[in-house]
Design a protein around this motif. Sequence first.
Motif, short mmCIF file in Angstrom:
data_model
loop_
_atom_site.label_atom_id
_atom_site.label_comp_id
_atom_site.label_asym_id
_atom_site.label_seq_id
_atom_site.Cartn_x
_atom_site.Cartn_y
_atom_site.Cartn_z
N ASN A 1 50.94 91.88 41.18
CA ASN A 1 52.04 90.93 41.35
C ASN A 1 53.40 91.55 41.02
O ASN A 1 53.48 92.59 40.39
CB ASN A 1 51.79 89.70 40.48
N LYS A 2 54.45 90.89 41.46
CA LYS A 2 55.82 91.40 41.35
C LYS A 2 55.93 92.72 42.11
O LYS A 2 56.70 93.62 41.73
CB LYS A 2 56.26 91.55 39.88
N LEU B 1 51.48 91.56 45.87
CA LEU B 1 51.92 90.18 45.96
C LEU B 1 53.30 89.93 45.38
O LEU B 1 53.72 90.58 44.43
CB LEU B 1 50.89 89.35 45.16
N ASP B 2 54.00 88.97 45.96
CA ASP B 2 55.13 88.32 45.31
C ASP B 2 54.71 86.86 45.18
O ASP B 2 54.72 86.12 46.17
CB ASP B 2 56.39 88.46 46.18
N ALA B 3 54.31 86.49 43.97
CA ALA B 3 53.68 85.17 43.78
C ALA B 3 54.62 84.01 44.08
O ALA B 3 54.19 82.87 44.22
CB ALA B 3 53.15 85.05 42.36
N ARG B 4 55.92 84.30 44.19
CA ARG B 4 56.87 83.21 44.47
C ARG B 4 56.91 82.90 45.96
O ARG B 4 57.48 81.90 46.37
CB ARG B 4 58.27 83.61 43.99
N ASP C 1 57.26 93.11 44.71
CA ASP C 1 58.62 93.17 45.27
C ASP C 1 59.56 93.99 44.39
O ASP C 1 60.60 94.46 44.85
CB ASP C 1 59.19 91.74 45.46
N LEU C 2 59.23 94.13 43.10
CA LEU C 2 60.10 94.88 42.19
C LEU C 2 59.62 96.32 42.00
O LEU C 2 60.31 97.15 41.42
CB LEU C 2 60.13 94.20 40.81
N PRO D 1 50.42 87.31 29.29
CA PRO D 1 51.60 86.46 29.52
C PRO D 1 52.64 87.14 30.42
O PRO D 1 52.77 88.37 30.39
CB PRO D 1 52.16 86.27 28.10
N ASN D 2 53.29 86.31 31.22
CA ASN D 2 54.46 86.74 32.00
C ASN D 2 54.16 87.55 33.28
O ASN D 2 55.07 88.03 33.91
CB ASN D 2 55.41 87.54 31.10
N VAL D 3 52.90 87.70 33.63
CA VAL D 3 52.61 88.45 34.86
C VAL D 3 52.74 87.58 36.10
O VAL D 3 52.68 88.09 37.22
CB VAL D 3 51.19 89.11 34.85
N GLY D 4 52.90 86.26 35.91
CA GLY D 4 53.10 85.39 37.07
C GLY D 4 51.94 84.46 37.38
O GLY D 4 51.84 83.94 38.50
N LYS D 5 51.09 84.21 36.40
CA LYS D 5 49.91 83.37 36.64
C LYS D 5 50.29 81.96 37.08
O LYS D 5 49.76 81.45 38.06
CB LYS D 5 49.04 83.27 35.36
N SER D 6 51.22 81.33 36.33
CA SER D 6 51.59 79.95 36.66
C SER D 6 52.29 79.90 38.01
O SER D 6 52.04 79.00 38.82
CB SER D 6 52.53 79.35 35.62
N THR D 7 53.14 80.89 38.26
CA THR D 7 53.84 80.94 39.54
C THR D 7 52.82 81.03 40.67
O THR D 7 52.92 80.30 41.66
CB THR D 7 54.77 82.18 39.58
#
Length: 283
Positions: free
Chosen positions: A58-59, A85-88, A61-62, A129-135
């Motif tokens: 994930n991320k 992936l870009d989870a957004r 894109d960055l 935390p912060n890897v984008g799970k909720s997103t």
Amino acid sequence: MQFQWYPGHMTKAKRQMQEDLKLIDLLIELVDARIPQSSRNPDIDSMGQNKSRLILLNKADLADPKQNEQWAEYFKQKGWQVVELDARNRGSVKSVTNRIMEVCKEKLERNRRKGILNRPLRGMVVGIPNVGKSTFINTFAGKACAKTGNKPGVTKGKQWIRLNKNVELLDTPGILWPKFEDSQVGLRLALIGSMNDEILNTEELCLELITLLQRDYPGALCTRYQVSEEAEPLAVLEEIAQKRGCIRKGNEIDYAKAAALVLDEFRTGRLGKITLEKPPVSE
Ligand code: G4P
């Protein structure tokens, strides 16, 4: 975001995950594509034995597209499926659905042969935390047809996101904790902004970043700030401070302000697509 893991937290999270693991066939693990190793806890590999595995870089894109490919290859060699992936982004999440179906194909076929026709395959999302799970879950749920309520035989209170008649996803992610065995892990998590900057020395962190960029991404700082990269990291930071007007009263360089600026621009991708670690050469 700040990691504050105490043994109590870890034990509770682990116990919860072990319970949830009993309910699922597929483990969907999110890692941060900029630090795919440091942003995962390998304990999940023993916890998730016998599960189908999907890694979401994930991320992406960055992160550096070339490194994304190398990391994808590294994880594939472990026998896992990988999606960058870009989870957004809903479009990007769509490819995950296809991959889930691929991963689960065999299992669905096996169930069909056994005459099990109406049991959907179940997956759960895990990650630090912060890897984008909720997103990811939100974007995914937004795409999915419906959420399913409690079902007989399923632990009370569990909500499943129904993707189609064959696949469901647990709507709460499993939380892993990072593995701080190596000092580089903490440093890299701090660089991507997963630790609270207030407890860190921003200037030192930024100097580490400058050193890394000088080595692995020459030109990135020069392109963004029109500074010479040949100098010592502190001199580079000083030049950035001057270029960006990070000057205090009395014409003093405001290193802290310049460091915060560089870190922020790195984290938001304005220094380019950058990956901070390479896959291990052989394993
Ligand atoms: P978690 O549940 O694993 O703890 O992570 P969460 O979804 O809360 O995501 C953490 C941050 O990462 C959020 O930013 C989110 O928007 C961002 N994010 C998630 N996936 C991606 C991705 O693929 N690419 C990029 N560039 N960012 C991603 P935030 O600043 O904390 O919140 P927000 O203000 O963006 O909502």
